[in-house]
Design an enzyme around this catalytic site. Structure first.
Site, PDB file in Angstrom:
ATOM      1  N   ASN A 210       0.850  -1.200   0.000  1.00 40.41           N
ATOM      2  CA  ASN A 210       0.000   0.000   0.000  1.00 40.41           C
ATOM      3  C   ASN A 210       0.883   1.246   0.000  1.00 40.41           C
ATOM      4  OD1 ASN A 210       0.553   0.814   2.857  1.00 40.41           O
ATOM      5  ND2 ASN A 210      -0.281  -1.227   3.203  1.00 40.41           N
ATOM      6  N   ASP A 279      -4.328  -6.371   5.332  1.00 36.45           N
ATOM      7  CA  ASP A 279      -5.386  -7.178   5.945  1.00 36.45           C
ATOM      8  C   ASP A 279      -5.369  -8.591   5.385  1.00 36.45           C
ATOM      9  OD1 ASP A 279      -6.447  -5.210   7.629  1.00 36.45           O
ATOM     10  OD2 ASP A 279      -7.483  -4.259   5.943  1.00 36.45           O
ATOM     11  N   PHE A 325      -4.596   3.408  14.743  1.00 39.59           N
ATOM     12  CA  PHE A 325      -5.003   4.400  13.746  1.00 39.59           C
ATOM     13  C   PHE A 325      -6.174   3.804  12.980  1.00 39.59           C
ATOM     14  CE2 PHE A 325      -2.142   8.045  13.018  1.00 39.59           C
ATOM     15  CZ  PHE A 325      -1.194   7.790  13.982  1.00 39.59           C
ATOM     16  N   LYS A 339     -13.921   0.874  15.484  1.00 41.51           N
ATOM     17  CA  LYS A 339     -12.642   0.155  15.671  1.00 41.51           C
ATOM     18  C   LYS A 339     -12.161   0.303  17.108  1.00 41.51           C
ATOM     19  CE  LYS A 339     -10.983   0.084  10.934  1.00 41.51           C
ATOM     20  NZ  LYS A 339     -10.326   0.769   9.860  1.00 41.51           N
ATOM     21  N   LYS A 343     -11.814  -3.247  18.904  1.00 42.77           N
ATOM     22  CA  LYS A 343     -10.454  -3.691  19.242  1.00 42.77           C
ATOM     23  C   LYS A 343     -10.089  -3.336  20.685  1.00 42.77           C
ATOM     24  CE  LYS A 343      -8.878  -3.510  14.428  1.00 42.77           C
ATOM     25  NZ  LYS A 343      -7.736  -3.440  13.531  1.00 42.77           N
TER      26      LYS A 343
HETATM   27  O1  PMT Z   1       2.987   6.104   6.524  1.00 42.82           O
HETATM   28  P1  PMT Z   1       2.401   7.435   6.058  1.00 42.82           P
HETATM   29  O2  PMT Z   1       2.547   7.620   4.563  1.00 42.82           O
HETATM   30  O3  PMT Z   1       2.908   8.599   6.847  1.00 42.82           O
HETATM   31  O4  PMT Z   1       0.808   7.359   6.294  1.00 42.82           O
HETATM   32  C1  PMT Z   1       0.296   7.299   7.586  1.00 42.82           C
HETATM   33  C2  PMT Z   1      -0.909   6.359   7.669  1.00 42.82           C
HETATM   34  C3  PMT Z   1      -2.039   6.903   6.807  1.00 42.82           C
HETATM   35  C4  PMT Z   1      -0.524   4.946   7.197  1.00 42.82           C
HETATM   36  C5  PMT Z   1      -1.319   6.305   9.176  1.00 42.82           C
HETATM   37  O5  PMT Z   1      -1.629   7.592   9.623  1.00 42.82           O
HETATM   38  C6  PMT Z   1      -2.520   5.405   9.395  1.00 42.82           C
HETATM   39  O6  PMT Z   1      -3.670   5.799   9.281  1.00 42.82           O
HETATM   40  N1  PMT Z   1      -2.230   4.130   9.724  1.00 42.82           N
HETATM   41  C7  PMT Z   1      -3.229   3.052   9.858  1.00 42.82           C
HETATM   42  C8  PMT Z   1      -3.378   2.375   8.524  1.00 42.82           C
HETATM   43  C9  PMT Z   1      -4.344   1.217   8.575  1.00 42.82           C
HETATM   44  O7  PMT Z   1      -3.975   0.145   8.191  1.00 42.82           O
HETATM   45  O8  PMT Z   1      -5.510   1.481   9.142  1.00 42.82           O
HETATM   46  P2  PMT Z   1      -6.715   0.391   9.302  1.00 42.82           P
HETATM   47  O9  PMT Z   1      -7.903   1.237   9.598  1.00 42.82           O
HETATM   48  O10 PMT Z   1      -6.752  -0.526   8.150  1.00 42.82           O
HETATM   49  O11 PMT Z   1      -6.263  -0.433  10.558  1.00 42.82           O
HETATM   50  C10 PMT Z   1      -6.665  -0.100  11.879  1.00 42.82           C
HETATM   51  C11 PMT Z   1      -5.560  -0.352  12.865  1.00 42.82           C
HETATM   52  O12 PMT Z   1      -5.320  -1.760  12.940  1.00 42.82           O
HETATM   53  C12 PMT Z   1      -4.227   0.279  12.527  1.00 42.82           C
HETATM   54  O13 PMT Z   1      -3.671   0.774  13.747  1.00 42.82           O
HETATM   55  C13 PMT Z   1      -3.387  -0.876  11.991  1.00 42.82           C
HETATM   56  O14 PMT Z   1      -1.994  -0.709  12.294  1.00 42.82           O
HETATM   57  C14 PMT Z   1      -3.954  -2.043  12.763  1.00 42.82           C
HETATM   58  N2  PMT Z   1      -3.872  -3.348  12.048  1.00 42.82           N
HETATM   59  C15 PMT Z   1      -4.552  -3.558  10.891  1.00 42.82           C
HETATM   60  C16 PMT Z   1      -4.494  -4.813  10.278  1.00 42.82           C
HETATM   61  C17 PMT Z   1      -3.735  -5.849  10.897  1.00 42.82           C
HETATM   62  N3  PMT Z   1      -3.643  -7.053  10.350  1.00 42.82           N
HETATM   63  N4  PMT Z   1      -3.092  -5.605  12.043  1.00 42.82           N
HETATM   64  C18 PMT Z   1      -3.153  -4.385  12.633  1.00 42.82           C
HETATM   65  O15 PMT Z   1      -2.539  -4.181  13.690  1.00 42.82           O
END
Ligand code: PMT
Length: 397
Positions: A210, A279, A325, A339, A343
């Site tokens: 990504n 994911d 995040f 979330k 979580k």
């Molecule tokens: O890296 P940059 O270019 O500076 O961009 C920053 C960012 C946009 C990546 C960052 O600010 C951000 O939003 N990160 C979270 C990205 C994400 O995957 O979000 P999500 O909504 O899909 O996941 C929710 C949370 O679960 C996140 O904290 C993620 O780290 C966590 N996660 C998700 C999937 C997984 N298998 N394990 C996880 O721990």
């Protein structure tokens, strides 16, 4: 001002009428327990002599980048290595412009460029020069690069004008500068941060990934280090240098990130999941490059769901303070809150990634911090500033 005891301070003096006050700054720094070395620009020497500052600091004053004798004694790179912090007072509009553009054509600008620690600036100039949008844009640029700004103050100026532009009084500057060394809000805390994307291989040369650049996660690691925390940074593949003083672990896949986090999370006080973890990853990684042999018009990739690292951390019995995040393209706050609850997080940071100028691979961000009882919008700003405010929020919770 105990924090200045035994510190090596390099004082840069540039050419403005306020340069005469630099003598008092040298005295103030010495009185607070610091060793002081002074670097003067050519024009500063028109306002105050090197001899005065040499007598007060007890060290030779450096003035010239091309002085072979001075370079042999303590060259500009050694001076940059010697200093724990640099204070430039007064900092003229010209110096600010040159620092902002990364010039290295005199001794002070070269040292500043080679220096990797905190830098404080006490601007001093005519009020119209201070107000000018070019100066303001240079100041903003330097603040985004973590220069600390002291003043300017307002009042009657040497030229007769009245307004913002006066250098602060030496005692105020020394006091503000001392706060650079105060124990941080996360001292004695250990923080585990994930950053960047993951890469999920399809075959030996292809992968699914990504647009995460790692900027947000690395800015958080830097802010946590600055706040005094012991930081472990687990990062997917990015092109950024990690902060020197953090424990850095480089990973590629979501599984590797999961393993690294589980290995390091125990005993941590805070976990921040900034990484954009895949994911899903391909069920099967081909051993050799998938060929385009003309027999298939389409290729179906079967994917399996990856373990949720954040959820696994928050499900632990001895869990740290858990921060996630939420990267959302619609219903930002509603989805982020879901979330937070699902979580069982302490804090979720809602990031609108539909706006290309914030979120993924951008210099700036705008986020909302959501807990069970609070919602705080952090207006658009550099990721470094946003990271500092997030760290401040975490340390107060
Ligand atoms: O890296 P940059 O270019 O500076 O961009 C920053 C960012 C946009 C990546 C960052 O600010 C951000 O939003 N990160 C979270 C990205 C994400 O995957 O979000 P999500 O909504 O899909 O996941 C929710 C949370 O679960 C996140 O904290 C993620 O780290 C966590 N996660 C998700 C999937 C997984 N298998 N394990 C996880 O721990």
């Amino acid at each position: 001002m105990e924090s200045l005891i035994n510190k090596n301070i390099l004082l840069g003096v540039t050419g403005g009428i306020a340069a005469y006050k630099s003598a008092e700054i040298v005295r103030g720094l010495k009185k607070a327990g610091s060793s002081v070395r002074v670097v003067m620009t050519q024009s500063a020497q028109e306002f105050i002599t090197p001899l005065t500052l040499q007598a007060l600091s007890g060290n030779p004053v450096s003035t010239d980048l091309l002085d072979a004798e001075a370079e042999a004694a303590m060259g500009h790179i050694e001076l940059a290595r010697w200093a724990d912090a640099i204070l430039i007072a007064p900092a003229t509009a010209n110096t600010i412009a040159r620092l902002s553009s990364g010039r290295a054509d005199d001794l002070l600008s070269s040292i500043t460029l080679a220096f990797d620690g905190p830098i404080g600036l006490a601007p001093a100039m005519n009020q119209a020069m201070w107000k000018d949008e070019r100066t303001q844009s240079n100041i903003k640029n330097l603040e985004n690069k973590d220069f600390s700004l002291y003043g300017p103050g307002s009042g009657e100026q040497a030229c007769g004008d009245i307004g913002l532009g006066r250098m602060l009084e030496p005692s105020e500057i020394v006091e503000l500068f001392a706060s650079l060394f105060k124990a941080g809000s996360l001292s004695n805390k250990s923080v585990l941060i994930t950053a960047g994307p993951t890469q999920e291989p399809i075959d030996p040369v292809r992968y699914v990934t990504n647009r995460s650049s790692g900027k947000m996660g690395y800015a958080l690691a830097e802010a946590a280090v600055e706040a005094g925390a012991q930081v472990t940074l687990v990062s997917g593949p990015v092109n950024i240098k990690p902060p020197a003083s953090c424990n850095f672990i480089s990973v590629e896949t979501a599984q590797e990130m999961y393993d690294a986090v589980m290995h390091h999370v125990s005993g941590k006080d805070v976990y921040i999941g900034t990484a954009a973890v895949a994911d899903y990853s391909p069920t099967k990684v081909e051993g050799s490059k998938i060929k385009k042999d003309g027999s298939n018009e389409s290729l179906v990739l079967e994917m399996k769901e990856n373990q949720d690292i954040l959820k696994t951390v928050s499900d632990k019995e001895d869990r740290p303070y858990v921060v996630g995040f939420a990267a959302e393209t619609e219903d930002l706050l509603k989805n982020a809150r879901k979330k937070l609850e699902k979580k069982k997080l302490d804090l979720i940071i809602a990031n609108d990634v539909s706006d290309k100028s914030i979120g993924f691979d951008s210099e700036e961000n705008e986020v909302t911090l959501i807990t069970n009882s609070e919602e705080v919008l952090l207006d658009r700003s550099s990721k470094k500033k946003i990271a500092k405010r997030i760290v401040e929020f975490i340390s107060n919770n």
